[in-house]
Design a protein around this motif. Structure first.
Motif: not given
Length: 410
Positions: A206-228
């Motif tokens: 699931r982290l791998a899937d969310r990493a793709d979402v983050f890279t494509n949509r939320f990597d704006d220099h003001r967002t942290v990716l948190s995951h458990k």
């Protein structure tokens, strides 16, 4: 649990000579005996906090002799504690007795936010497990072009406030901040985590899937990716806990941030933390994998508290939570937020510093010390401490409080 590399030993007298060859346990023995004297009979008196702190410090000192042999420390420690009270045989019942020692069940003085205080042996076992598991993560993730920082209770509460799983209370997390040059490293981090045999494959995928979402949509220099990621769940049994039959499940809490985000968190753009230079407030978005109803608690260096409700909105495969990096209130008092608090006290470097994170952290510590002195000059009759600003101060091991305050000239 295998007591020693020579094979399973079941008598205290067989283990004690092995423990003595590795480390000097005398201070642990004496302080633990003192704790028991305070705690028995149960309900009459509890060991005072300075005594519990001294025991944690003694365990921390002993742990240096068990580097990369943390499982052995758990085995030797049980024999040392049990010998204090005349036990001869080591078995599951004895392990359970010390891990869930009801003589310490009423400890509430240092329990932050209703969290139970672990028993002395529980704190030893759970600290050793996390030190061992953090090393496995270091070996898996070294060479990914990232920097790994150990934060949270496994850094600031070793042998003091690291607890196992309870019926209604989760075990202490293993908290890591992973700094990346850019978001392209996320896929490699997720791939390497698949090598950890005690990590939940479902959570890692699931982290791998969310990493793709983050890279494509939320990597704006003001967002942290948190995951458990669940560790030691139903897919793996921890040999340290085998003798006691205790569930070993706990969470690896990951916070992945790119260098631009780290620089913003550490106020790298300005040499001094002043309202007119750094701004009254900074915030970041936290792209979380699961919802939380927790409010943000912030404090000033004088200890005055604020409770804030962060803005949270649904997002693909998670939620976006806007949280303060810091704010300077109307009294010109500085309040560190969530991610700055994670970096206070100074975290432990687990792997890699090609990104030169440590110099950035040291520069931030210098700026914070300047800020404490600036406020102390304006509040000459108040006692200001950097540790007063941390909402988890009561969970800190005593040497951590001293280190944090002395590092900032307090």
């Amino acid at each position: 649990m295998v007591i020693d590399s020579m094979g399973p030993l079941h008598r205290v007298a067989d283990v004690l000579p092995q423990a003595d060859l590795v480390a000097d346990w005398r201070r642990v023995t004496g302080l633990y005996r003192q704790c028991v004297q305070f705690a028995a009979p149960r309900g009459v008196r509890q060991p005072p906090r300075p005594l519990r702190e001294a025991l944690a410090q003694a365990m921390q000192d002993v742990s240096a002799s068990y580097r990369e042999r943390e499982e052995q420390m758990c085995a030797h420690g049980l024999a040392v504690l049990a010998n204090n009270e005349g036990h001869e045989e080591i078995d599951g019942a004895l392990w359970q007795r010390y891990y869930r020692d009801d003589r310490f069940a009423d400890l509430t003085e240092a329990a932050p936010a209703g969290r139970p205080v672990p028993t002395p042996y529980e704190a030893m076992v759970e600290t050793c497990r996390r030190i061992r598991d953090a090393r496995s993560l270091r070996l898996a993730l070294a060479g990914t072009g990232t920097t790994g920082l150990l934060v949270g209770s496994a850094s600031y509460g070793r042998f003091y406030n690291v607890r196992g799983r309870r019926p209604v209370v989760p075990a202490s997390d293993l908290d890591l901040i992973i700094v990346l040059r850019d978001a392209t490293a996320l896929s490699e981090v997720a791939a390497r985590l698949q090598r950890i045999p005690f990590a939940s494959p479902t959570d890692v995928h699931r982290l791998a899937d969310r990493a793709d979402v983050f890279t494509n949509r939320f990597d704006d220099h003001r967002t942290v990716l948190s995951h458990k990621v669940e560790l030691w769940g139903d897919h793996a049994a921890d040999p340290v806990l085998e003798i006691g039959g205790v569930a070993g499940r706990y969470a690896l809490s990951l916070h992945l941030m790119t260098m631009p985000v780290l620089d913003y968190v550490l106020i790298s753009s300005t040499p001094r933390i002043l309202r007119d230079l750094a701004g009254v407030r900074r915030s970041v978005r936290d792209y979380r994998d699961r919802p939380t109803h927790r409010h943000d608690h912030q404090r000033t260096f004088a200890g005055r508290g604020w409770v804030l409700r962060p803005e949270t909105v649904p997002a693909a495969a998670g939620q976006l939570r806007t949280t303060d990096i810091y704010r300077i209130d109307e009294f010109d008092s500085y309040c560190p937020g969530l991610f700055q608090s994670m970096l206070l006290p100074a975290p432990d470097l687990l792997w890699g510093d090609d990104l030169e994170v440590l110099p950035r952290l040291q520069d931030f510590q210098r700026k914070l010390a300047d800020r404490v002195r600036y406020e102390a000059a304006a509040q000459r009759h108040a006692l200001l401490r950097p540790s007063f600003a941390h909402v988890r101060r009561e969970a800190f091991a005593p040497w951590v409080v001293d280190r944090l305050d002395s590092a900032h000239g307090s």
